[in-house]
Design an enzyme around this catalytic site. Sequence first.
Site, PDB file in Angstrom:
ATOM      1  N   CYS A   7       0.699  -0.972  -0.090  1.00 43.64           N
ATOM      2  CA  CYS A   7      -0.009  -0.019  -0.097  1.00 43.64           C
ATOM      3  C   CYS A   7       0.919   1.139   0.141  1.00 43.64           C
ATOM      4  CB  CYS A   7      -0.878  -0.031   1.109  1.00 43.64           C
ATOM      5  SG  CYS A   7      -1.911   1.623   1.598  1.00 43.64           S
ATOM      6  N   CYS A  13       0.372   5.843   7.361  1.00 43.34           N
ATOM      7  CA  CYS A  13      -1.180   6.010   7.713  1.00 43.34           C
ATOM      8  C   CYS A  13      -1.181   5.544   9.212  1.00 43.34           C
ATOM      9  CB  CYS A  13      -1.899   5.557   6.862  1.00 43.34           C
ATOM     10  SG  CYS A  13      -3.213   4.187   7.329  1.00 43.34           S
ATOM     11  N   CYS A  16      -1.961  -0.043   9.163  1.00 43.64           N
ATOM     12  CA  CYS A  16      -1.270  -1.323   9.052  1.00 43.64           C
ATOM     13  C   CYS A  16       0.116  -1.574   9.530  1.00 43.64           C
ATOM     14  CB  CYS A  16      -1.021  -1.758   7.634  1.00 43.64           C
ATOM     15  SG  CYS A  16      -2.477  -1.813   6.662  1.00 43.64           S
ATOM     16  N   CYS A  88      -8.986   2.980   1.187  1.00 40.43           N
ATOM     17  CA  CYS A  88      -8.298   1.843   1.902  1.00 40.43           C
ATOM     18  C   CYS A  88      -8.721   0.520   1.618  1.00 40.43           C
ATOM     19  CB  CYS A  88      -8.396   2.121   3.580  1.00 40.43           C
ATOM     20  SG  CYS A  88      -7.750   0.777   4.391  1.00 40.43           S
ATOM     21  N   GLN A 213     -17.678  -7.838  16.614  1.00 39.84           N
ATOM     22  CA  GLN A 213     -16.520  -8.012  15.870  1.00 39.84           C
ATOM     23  C   GLN A 213     -16.178  -7.576  14.540  1.00 39.84           C
ATOM     24  OE1 GLN A 213     -14.094  -9.909  17.168  1.00 39.84           O
ATOM     25  NE2 GLN A 213     -14.878 -11.457  18.651  1.00 39.84           N
ATOM     26  N   TYR A 242     -19.295 -12.132  29.072  1.00 46.80           N
ATOM     27  CA  TYR A 242     -18.722 -10.913  28.161  1.00 46.80           C
ATOM     28  C   TYR A 242     -19.445 -11.132  26.941  1.00 46.80           C
ATOM     29  CZ  TYR A 242     -15.014 -11.143  31.882  1.00 46.80           C
ATOM     30  OH  TYR A 242     -14.161 -11.210  32.811  1.00 46.80           O
ATOM     31  N   GLU A 263     -23.232  -9.685  30.374  1.00 50.11           N
ATOM     32  CA  GLU A 263     -22.647  -8.545  29.627  1.00 50.11           C
ATOM     33  C   GLU A 263     -23.011  -7.321  30.412  1.00 50.11           C
ATOM     34  OE1 GLU A 263     -20.738  -7.819  26.673  1.00 50.11           O
ATOM     35  OE2 GLU A 263     -21.203  -5.601  27.358  1.00 50.11           O
ATOM     36  N   ASP A 311     -15.094 -14.349  26.486  1.00 49.48           N
ATOM     37  CA  ASP A 311     -14.432 -13.721  25.401  1.00 49.48           C
ATOM     38  C   ASP A 311     -14.184 -12.068  25.946  1.00 49.48           C
ATOM     39  OD1 ASP A 311     -13.938 -12.590  23.259  1.00 49.48           O
ATOM     40  OD2 ASP A 311     -15.764 -12.912  21.916  1.00 49.48           O
ATOM     41  N   CYS A 338      -8.780 -11.584  22.014  1.00 51.39           N
ATOM     42  CA  CYS A 338      -8.251 -10.806  21.193  1.00 51.39           C
ATOM     43  C   CYS A 338      -6.779 -10.503  21.547  1.00 51.39           C
ATOM     44  CB  CYS A 338      -9.079  -9.512  20.656  1.00 51.39           C
ATOM     45  SG  CYS A 338      -9.406  -8.480  22.290  1.00 51.39           S
TER      46      CYS A 338
HETATM   47  N1  SAH Z   1     -18.531 -12.315  22.859  1.00 50.24           N
HETATM   48  C1  SAH Z   1     -19.084 -10.747  22.408  1.00 50.24           C
HETATM   49  C2  SAH Z   1     -18.436  -9.678  22.754  1.00 50.24           C
HETATM   50  C3  SAH Z   1     -16.896  -9.816  23.144  1.00 50.24           C
HETATM   51  S1  SAH Z   1     -16.129  -8.396  23.493  1.00 50.24           S
HETATM   52  C4  SAH Z   1     -18.679 -10.982  20.444  1.00 50.24           C
HETATM   53  O1  SAH Z   1     -17.947 -11.903  20.156  1.00 50.24           O
HETATM   54  O2  SAH Z   1     -19.229 -10.382  19.874  1.00 50.24           O
HETATM   55  C5  SAH Z   1     -15.961  -8.073  25.162  1.00 50.24           C
HETATM   56  C6  SAH Z   1     -17.448  -7.823  25.935  1.00 50.24           C
HETATM   57  O3  SAH Z   1     -16.986  -7.439  26.999  1.00 50.24           O
HETATM   58  C7  SAH Z   1     -17.806  -6.525  25.311  1.00 50.24           C
HETATM   59  O4  SAH Z   1     -19.011  -6.309  25.038  1.00 50.24           O
HETATM   60  C8  SAH Z   1     -17.843  -5.321  26.781  1.00 50.24           C
HETATM   61  O5  SAH Z   1     -18.928  -4.568  26.958  1.00 50.24           O
HETATM   62  C9  SAH Z   1     -17.966  -6.596  27.751  1.00 50.24           C
HETATM   63  N2  SAH Z   1     -17.326  -6.433  28.989  1.00 50.24           N
HETATM   64  C10 SAH Z   1     -16.441  -5.490  29.369  1.00 50.24           C
HETATM   65  N3  SAH Z   1     -15.853  -5.652  30.566  1.00 50.24           N
HETATM   66  C11 SAH Z   1     -17.034  -6.575  31.209  1.00 50.24           C
HETATM   67  C12 SAH Z   1     -17.312  -6.891  32.690  1.00 50.24           C
HETATM   68  N4  SAH Z   1     -16.631  -6.472  33.620  1.00 50.24           N
HETATM   69  N5  SAH Z   1     -18.498  -7.799  32.885  1.00 50.24           N
HETATM   70  C13 SAH Z   1     -19.275  -8.105  31.626  1.00 50.24           C
HETATM   71  N6  SAH Z   1     -19.008  -7.577  30.418  1.00 50.24           N
HETATM   72  C14 SAH Z   1     -17.888  -6.823  30.076  1.00 50.24           C
END
Ligand code: SAH
Length: 384
Positions: A7, A13, A16, A88, A213, A242, A263, A311, A338
């Site tokens: 690129c 930028c 990346c 991009c 995501q 989460y 969540e 997650d 992640c």
């Molecule tokens: N599993 C989902 C989101 C993952 S991202 C997916 O794949 O789409 C992480 C998530 O954790 C976010 O939505 C964020 O709002 C939430 N989060 C962050 N801290 C938290 C906490 N202490 N308790 C509950 N959820 C939380």
Amino acid sequence: MKKFKACPLFGRCGGCDYSIEYALELEEKTEYVHSLFSRYCPTYETIGGAKDGYRNKVVASFAYDRKGHVISGLYIKGTHRIIEKRDCPLEFEGSAEILRSIRRLMKSYAVKPYDEDTYRGDLRHVLLRKGHKSGEVLVLLVFGNDRYGRKKEFAHSLMDICPSVVSVFYQVNNEKTSMILSSSPIKFLAGQRFIKSRLFDLTFRVGPSSFFQVNDGQTEVLYDMALYMAGLSGSEKVLDAYSGTGTIAMIAAKKACSVTAVESNEEAVAFAEKSADENSIGNVTFITDDASSFIKAEAKRKEHYDVVFLDPPRAGSDERFLSSLIKLSPGKIIYISCNPETQVRDIRYLEKFGPYRVKAVQPVDMFPRTQHVETVALIERTVQ
Ligand code: SAH
């Protein structure tokens, strides 16, 4: 093999981190995950995905160029200077056109780019989100102050010009920060209050502040792997911690007896509940709570779960959550992350203080061209 073409903005930028053959980038990611986990379990080759147009979330900031034309792009790290970005290749198809329309409308509506040095002007950043399969786009306009009075008209004109834009919100960010969003409320301007995103055969409502995501195609790959590791037979009681907009919970619900999802973001939970109705999924319960507080209370109530998915954000989980998870004693834990560094830290905690062993880690490239890589780990209880 198609010849690799760098690129022209690479290195300037800042969007990346890689500008090499994609196969080599994947090898580096595999090697990185291997270096973190190889002492504990087998790690597999990173599953790569399409590089072009994968990003369903696009951000841009605004400034004047030397000739006084409005440009959009990214701030050069550590400066208040914007490098113009036109097409991009990583960003979703159609995003450049929407940004172009916003720049044009700024001219006709006399919306000035916000200047971070003088605090003058109006529009600071914009965030676009697209549901890849639905084609719907949400626009969040971020103003540097609340002075500009014709936001609603601006939003309606944008929707008229760009038919894919179905939802427009705004926020004021007058903070001295490099973050795109501030903590002030996000307000509705025009259209729908959410866009629809499809994963597999399910539809999810996504709002301006709910997490989703950034790469729809690789999200399906990742969730397929997570479900494969979970090996659900239909009788299990599952916890999704989460859970965001409820994606994993709803996908798992089809293969489990029941799912509880926790969540902390209220918007995400409200949308998750609606989405479950729309997808005719009746065996998921959504809880708005801090994941650690909830799981601690569940452990105290002696609730039982067969499988727990977690997650968490980049910072990983915390000891309050992990110690309660050990007390909850699920047979399997599927940890999606992640940030493999906080993931390995948390897994070591589970192994040290609980009867758990990590069995395998699969990297999935959710973020081609960046240094980031997503991983999913299978962790099993060793004592029955
Ligand atoms: N599993 C989902 C989101 C993952 S991202 C997916 O794949 O789409 C992480 C998530 O954790 C976010 O939505 C964020 O709002 C939430 N989060 C962050 N801290 C938290 C906490 N202490 N308790 C509950 N959820 C939380």
